[in-house]
Design an enzyme around this catalytic site. Structure first.
Site, PDB file in Angstrom:
ATOM      1  N   ASP A  51       0.828  -1.195   0.000  1.00  0.00           N
ATOM      2  CA  ASP A  51       0.000   0.000   0.000  1.00  0.00           C
ATOM      3  C   ASP A  51       0.871   1.257   0.000  1.00  0.00           C
ATOM      4  O   ASP A  51       1.762   1.411   0.843  1.00  0.00           O
ATOM      5  CB  ASP A  51      -0.896  -0.025   1.246  1.00  0.00           C
ATOM      6  N   GLU A  60       1.362  -0.691  -5.205  1.00  0.00           N
ATOM      7  CA  GLU A  60       0.113   0.062  -5.348  1.00  0.00           C
ATOM      8  C   GLU A  60       0.460   1.543  -5.269  1.00  0.00           C
ATOM      9  O   GLU A  60       0.443   2.149  -4.199  1.00  0.00           O
ATOM     10  CB  GLU A  60      -0.895  -0.336  -4.256  1.00  0.00           C
TER      11      GLU A  60
END
Length: 692
Positions: A401, A430
């Protein structure tokens, strides 16, 4: 009289120039990417002064191999040379290019020209004998004897002696005359093998990092475990996720990605749709990691136990599915790190810790880690141990993330150490940020990368972006993973386009990129309502509340998803990105492209001359019927333009016979606004009775 100093002369000359080598990343400082089953294509500009024949080779080896392998390069346009080698194992491959002005091949070329012109070549035989004898002196064993015999035969011919080829050379090369021997491929290969090393130029050594096959071909399915319960309003568990594995496997996904599974903080907890006034019973965001129950190495108690998580990983593996976990290196205000290591967080002048922010947005439920803390080495070590912990639980795939908000140096260090211990581990970046930042993350080690696919919707946008990803140096290190939706992104195309848009975006993602994923069940159930007009956030987002999904709904796209994923598994052409080619069509609202791959002998015969050929045609207007004439590059596809060929629509089962380059297509969003063709044109059988 003063003596004149002689200039310092080099000990030997190197004439060839080697430039613009690919693949390479940052001048060779970082490895390019490949995966087991890939073919690494090596290219370079190679040239020299004069008119001598150049020969070039790629030398390569896998770390741990004692010897280098070699493959000859072939010249293409404008001094560009190319060769390829197969990736058979994980690890670091090293390669270099060796080039030389080849005196033997130059002599052989000129000998052929002189012979054709009827010139006296006697003295040229003596020149050839000297060149071959020099090669023999560098050779070893049986090769040395064979080259010595060839040199002797050339010398004998010069002296007018018996010009027949010696018995040993005849057995070796199959030549029946001196001329056949001189121009034989066998003699050329031996002379190339024992070329004069002092006349060779070599490039720098470059590296290719080879991952396992799933790094380059995978299908991801994201689901929230807490929404996996078959009963509305009950918090889902790992056991509930395990019960969903047949559903995920039936759709054909091989990676099941779970958002953070850790305890969720209570301080600053978000309510529905991210509201700041959470009430009792609101589950909060899984990305607000850490509570009194533990932090990044603990599991949320309502999901189950660590043992039950390991059971899920084992059960998934039995169905060919790997469980991927989210690595979100941040903390809720209740995370144990906040009290145990307050120095790992950034403090304001009043002594409080700064919340995560993306002004004007504030995330009161999350504290970002301070990677510039004076105690940064301890922080790095702790985060490495988090990854090692989950690897020990059987996890080999991680979705990371917001990696662009942490130092590049940290990721390069951490990924290198993890992959040194477990080279099979895959990291998905990401990062929807600036292109150079996304590319740098790929360079420092991320295996796969999220992309801008979600926001590329017109024909020009898609073609331009895919050409960048597959035809430029970016392809050497950046592996795209296409997602039509994520829990954070509901694009306006999906909001307004209806069922046809979901179908077409799935086909585009799954066929343009060898790695792709969907966030479900929101995707297959066609969730399309935004939180507010102009927002890309979902209404009733799963990030903040538990949802119940009716997977048996008759309008579900799950069977269509299953069909597309089966097509991907059955066709090698869709498992790679390097052969993507766009084809002109006289309608800007339709896009057409192909992928081609050679079929190994062990697999069933391919549709076109030993090749798997896939042609995809998709409408980009999901509100009206669109039609046009597509122009196929038949030579590029390996299709004989003078014979008809069959187009099998793998999505509908229909078959069409096409002829020539230009063919008509029509797409209706009321049905299926896409064609996914497998092309077949069997080889022409030999006439009966042979050629006599």
């Amino acid at each position: 009289m003063n003596a004149v100093r002689a200039p310092l002369v080099p000990s030997h000359q190197v004439r060839p120039v080697i430039e613009s080598v690919r693949p390479q990343v940052d001048g060779g400082r970082r490895p390019a990417k490949a995966a087991v089953g890939d073919t690494v294509v090596v290219e370079a500009d190679v040239f020299a002064d004069g008119h001598d024949v150049l020969t070039c080779d790629v030398r390569y080896r896998l770390d741990g191999d004692r010897q280098w392998s070699s493959v000859a390069m072939e010249p293409h346009v404008n001094d560009r040379w190319r060769a390829a080698f197969d990736v058979r194992s994980m690890g670091q491959y090293r390669f270099l290019i060796e080039a030389r002005a080849d005196r033997f091949m130059t002599w052989r070329r000129d000998l052929r020209a002189r012979t054709g012109a009827g010139q006296d070549i006697a003295v040229e035989l003596l020149v050839g004998a000297e060149l071959v004898d020099a090669g023999a002196q560098r050779a070893k064993g049986a090769d040395r004897r064979l080259l010595s015999l060839a040199a002797r035969d050339l010398l004998s011919a010069f002296h007018g002696l018996d010009g027949e080829v010696s018995e040993a050379i005849t057995a070796w090369s199959g030549a029946s005359s001196l001329g056949e021997l001189v121009f034989s491929d066998d003699l050329a290969r031996l002379m190339r093998r024992y070329a004069d090393p002092e006349r060779s130029a070599t490039s720098d050594v470059f590296t290719v990092a080879a991952d396992r096959e799933k790094a380059s071909f995978s299908a991801w399915y994201e689901m929230f475990p807490r929404s996996a319960s078959p009963e509305p309003l009950r918090h889902g568990t790992f056991a509930d996720v395990r019960a969903k594995l047949p559903y995920v496997a039936h759709m054909g996904f091989d990676v099941l990605y779970l958002p953070p599974i850790h305890p969720i903080g209570r301080t600053g907890r978000k309510g529905p749709d991210g509201a700041t006034n959470a009430t009792e019973g609101d589950p909060g965001s899984p990305w607000a990691i850490g509570a009194r129950e533990g932090g990044h190495t603990a599991v949320h108690p309502e999901l189950g136990t660590l043992e039950e998580f390991r059971d899920l990983v084992t059960a998934a593996a039995a169905r060919g599915i790997e469980v991927a976990l989210d690595l979100a290196f941040q903390a809720s205000p209740d995370h144990p790190w906040v009290t145990e290591h307050p120095e790992w967080f950034r403090h304001l002048p009043d002594g409080t810790i700064r919340y995560a922010e993306n002004p004007p947005k504030r995330y009161e439920d999350i504290f970002p880690l301070d990677f510039e803390t004076a105690d940064w080495q301890a922080l790095w070590s702790e985060l490495l141990e988090v990854v090692r912990f989950w690897v020990a639980q059987g996890v080999r795939v991680f979705r990371v993330d917001n990696p662009h908000t942490k130092p590049f140096a940290f990721w390069e260090w951490m990924i290198r150490l993890v992959k040194a211990e477990h080279p099979e581990v895959i990291f998905l970046s990401e990062a929807f940020t600036r292109p150079r930042v996304m590319e740098q993350l790929a360079k420092v080690g991320f295996t796969q990368s999220y992309t801008y696919f979600t926001w590329r919707n017109t024909k020009w946008e898609l073609e331009t972006y895919l050409d960048e990803l597959t035809k430029t140096e970016v392809a050497d290190y950046f592996r795209p993973n296409f997602w039509p939706n994520t829990p954070d992104i509901l694009h306006e195309e999906l909001q307004n386009g209806g069922r046809a848009t979901f179908l077409s975006r799935l086909v585009l993602a799954a066929t343009l990129s060898a790695n792709y994923g969907i966030y479900g069940p929101a995707f297959e159930l066609q969730e399309h309502v935004p939180r507010s007009p102009g927002s890309e956030e979902y209404a009733h987002s799963e990030k903040y509340e538990i949802r119940w999904w009716d997977l048996a709904r008759p309008d579900s796209l799950s069977e269509f998803v299953a069909r597309v994923n089966k097509i991907r598994r059955d066709h090698r052409a869709l498992q790679f990105n390097d052969a993507l080619q766009f084809h002109p069509i006289d309608n800007e609202r339709i896009i057409a492209y192909s992928k081609v791959r050679e079929v190994p002998d062990a697999e069933p015969a391919a549709g076109v001359a030993g090749r798997d050929v896939i042609v995809t045609v998709v409408s980009l207007d999901l509100h009206a019927v669109q039609a046009g004439w597509v122009e196929l590059d038949l030579e590029g596809l390996g299709i004989d333009p003078d014979r008809p060929y069959v187009m099998h629509d793998l999505l509908t089962g229909a078959q069409y016979q096409w002829q020539g380059r230009h063919n008509f297509v029509m797409l209706d969003p009321a049905g299926l606004a896409a064609h996914l063709f497998s092309v077949e044109q069997p080889a022409v059988p030999a006439p009966p009775g042979g050629l006599g």
